[in-house]
Design a protein around this motif. Structure first.
Motif, PDB file in Angstrom:
ATOM      1  N   GLY A 163       0.793  -1.224   0.000  1.00  0.00           N
ATOM      2  CA  GLY A 163       0.000   0.000   0.000  1.00  0.00           C
ATOM      3  C   GLY A 163       0.822   1.269   0.000  1.00  0.00           C
ATOM      4  O   GLY A 163       0.288   2.355   0.235  1.00  0.00           O
ATOM      5  N   ASP A 164       2.138   1.148  -0.244  1.00  0.00           N
ATOM      6  CA  ASP A 164       3.004   2.320  -0.251  1.00  0.00           C
ATOM      7  C   ASP A 164       3.095   2.971  -1.625  1.00  0.00           C
ATOM      8  O   ASP A 164       3.653   4.056  -1.761  1.00  0.00           O
ATOM      9  CB  ASP A 164       4.417   1.934   0.209  1.00  0.00           C
ATOM     10  N   SER A 165       2.584   2.306  -2.647  1.00  0.00           N
ATOM     11  CA  SER A 165       2.688   2.830  -4.001  1.00  0.00           C
ATOM     12  C   SER A 165       1.398   2.555  -4.758  1.00  0.00           C
ATOM     13  O   SER A 165       0.655   1.628  -4.429  1.00  0.00           O
ATOM     14  CB  SER A 165       3.881   2.190  -4.726  1.00  0.00           C
ATOM     15  N   ALA A 166       1.155   3.380  -5.774  1.00  0.00           N
ATOM     16  CA  ALA A 166       0.005   3.210  -6.678  1.00  0.00           C
ATOM     17  C   ALA A 166      -1.327   3.201  -5.931  1.00  0.00           C
ATOM     18  O   ALA A 166      -2.263   2.502  -6.322  1.00  0.00           O
ATOM     19  CB  ALA A 166       0.159   1.911  -7.483  1.00  0.00           C
ATOM     20  N   GLN A 167      -1.429   4.013  -4.871  1.00  0.00           N
ATOM     21  CA  GLN A 167      -2.671   4.046  -4.094  1.00  0.00           C
ATOM     22  C   GLN A 167      -3.840   4.630  -4.890  1.00  0.00           C
ATOM     23  O   GLN A 167      -4.976   4.246  -4.678  1.00  0.00           O
ATOM     24  CB  GLN A 167      -2.446   4.854  -2.808  1.00  0.00           C
ATOM     25  N   GLY A 168      -3.545   5.545  -5.796  1.00  0.00           N
ATOM     26  CA  GLY A 168      -4.616   6.173  -6.564  1.00  0.00           C
ATOM     27  C   GLY A 168      -4.856   5.519  -7.914  1.00  0.00           C
ATOM     28  O   GLY A 168      -5.638   6.032  -8.719  1.00  0.00           O
ATOM     29  N   ILE A 169      -4.204   4.387  -8.152  1.00  0.00           N
ATOM     30  CA  ILE A 169      -4.348   3.715  -9.445  1.00  0.00           C
ATOM     31  C   ILE A 169      -5.355   2.575  -9.323  1.00  0.00           C
ATOM     32  O   ILE A 169      -5.239   1.729  -8.441  1.00  0.00           O
ATOM     33  CB  ILE A 169      -2.991   3.171  -9.938  1.00  0.00           C
ATOM     34  N   LYS A 170      -6.323   2.569 -10.212  1.00  0.00           N
ATOM     35  CA  LYS A 170      -7.320   1.503 -10.231  1.00  0.00           C
ATOM     36  C   LYS A 170      -6.793   0.331 -11.040  1.00  0.00           C
ATOM     37  O   LYS A 170      -6.274   0.494 -12.138  1.00  0.00           O
ATOM     38  CB  LYS A 170      -8.629   2.025 -10.846  1.00  0.00           C
ATOM     39  N   GLY A 171      -6.911  -0.869 -10.472  1.00  0.00           N
ATOM     40  CA  GLY A 171      -6.401  -2.053 -11.144  1.00  0.00           C
ATOM     41  C   GLY A 171      -7.118  -2.326 -12.462  1.00  0.00           C
ATOM     42  O   GLY A 171      -8.327  -2.104 -12.595  1.00  0.00           O
ATOM     43  N   MET A 172      -6.375  -2.808 -13.452  1.00  0.00           N
ATOM     44  CA  MET A 172      -6.951  -3.136 -14.751  1.00  0.00           C
ATOM     45  C   MET A 172      -6.791  -4.628 -15.006  1.00  0.00           C
ATOM     46  O   MET A 172      -5.683  -5.176 -14.921  1.00  0.00           O
ATOM     47  CB  MET A 172      -6.260  -2.350 -15.865  1.00  0.00           C
ATOM     48  N   ASP A 173      -7.892  -5.287 -15.288  1.00  0.00           N
ATOM     49  CA  ASP A 173      -7.906  -6.726 -15.515  1.00  0.00           C
ATOM     50  C   ASP A 173      -7.309  -7.033 -16.890  1.00  0.00           C
ATOM     51  O   ASP A 173      -7.897  -6.685 -17.922  1.00  0.00           O
ATOM     52  CB  ASP A 173      -9.344  -7.242 -15.423  1.00  0.00           C
ATOM     53  N   PRO A 174      -6.140  -7.702 -16.946  1.00  0.00           N
ATOM     54  CA  PRO A 174      -5.531  -8.007 -18.248  1.00  0.00           C
ATOM     55  C   PRO A 174      -6.296  -9.082 -19.019  1.00  0.00           C
ATOM     56  O   PRO A 174      -6.100  -9.218 -20.234  1.00  0.00           O
ATOM     57  CB  PRO A 174      -4.125  -8.477 -17.870  1.00  0.00           C
TER      58      PRO A 174
END
Length: 229
Positions: free
Chosen positions: A43-54
């Motif tokens: 949780g220290d990085s990419a907190q504002g990034i929404k995951g994208m299902d490949p």
């Protein structure tokens, strides 16, 4: 045209949250460093990034994910992409936006002062500069040397903390730890020997002569008997 993963960090976020793949597998598939994947998981990085299902985007199959979860040494393979991205042919220093280029000399000065173990090539990779510029700043020959102020390149957004830590770790590998410079406290074993002889208690002064005491008592007793007669 190159077979390139779209939105690698968002894909890494999704894989961390929805699969049992190892950090190394996700890092290899998304072209990230394992420490970046670990930072995402913590949780220290990419907190504002929404995951994208490949899987939805057609870049990875369920079967490929399951194969990777069963075998930790399996390297995930991209599916045939529906969209092809042209391969970048640019080679050279890292690109720095125009708005941040004026901060590069300050970042170089900070790196030179705080991490003298870094080589010019490493500094060049971190902030996207040339060796001649680094040499000018190191020797205070830069045209704006009088106005430069050391500033952390991570704070300036010129590089990530992970990249900086990796370069410092590489530069410090095999180097001996820096020995303390200046006066230090002496060990207790040495300080005990420094007590002046005059301050040390003399055992012979504390011991009483028994014969002298008895002789004095006998003299007092004889004197008392003469007074009584």
């Amino acid at each position: 045209m190159a077979n390139t993963l779209l939105m690698p960090k968002a894909t890494a976020v999704w894989l961390v949250d929805n699969t049992a793949l190892s950090f190394d597998q996700i890092a290899q598939f998304c072209s990230l460093h394992p420490l970046e994947v670990k930072a995402i998981a913590d949780g220290d990085s990419a907190q504002g990034i929404k995951g994208m299902d490949p899987v939805i985007t057609g870049q990875l199959t369920r079967e490929e994910i399951a194969r990777g979860e069963k075998d930790i040494n399996h390297r995930l393979k991209l599916s045939e992409p529906k969209v092809r991205v042209p391969e970048s042919k640019r080679k050279g220093p890292r690109y720095t936006p125009l708005s941040k280029r004026q901060d590069r000399p300050n970042a170089i000065l900070w790196l030179v002062r705080n991490h003298p173990e870094l080589k010019d090539a490493q500094i060049s990779r971190l902030v996207g500069t040339t060796k001649s510029t680094i040499e000018q700043i190191r020797e205070r020959k830069h045209w704006n040397s009088a106005n430069l102020a050391p500033m952390d390149p991570v704070t300036l957004g010129l590089c990530s903390q992970i990249d900086l830590d990796l370069e410092v770790q590489r530069a410090s590998r095999g180097r001996e730890p820096v020995q303390p410079i200046g006066d230090t406290l002496l060990p207790a074993a040495l300080t005990e020997r420094l007590v002046p002889e005059a301050e040390k208690p003399k055992a012979e002064d504390e011991e009483l002569d028994a014969n002298a005491v008895f002789a004095k008592l006998s003299a007092l007793k004889g004197k008392t008997e003469e007074d009584d007669e």
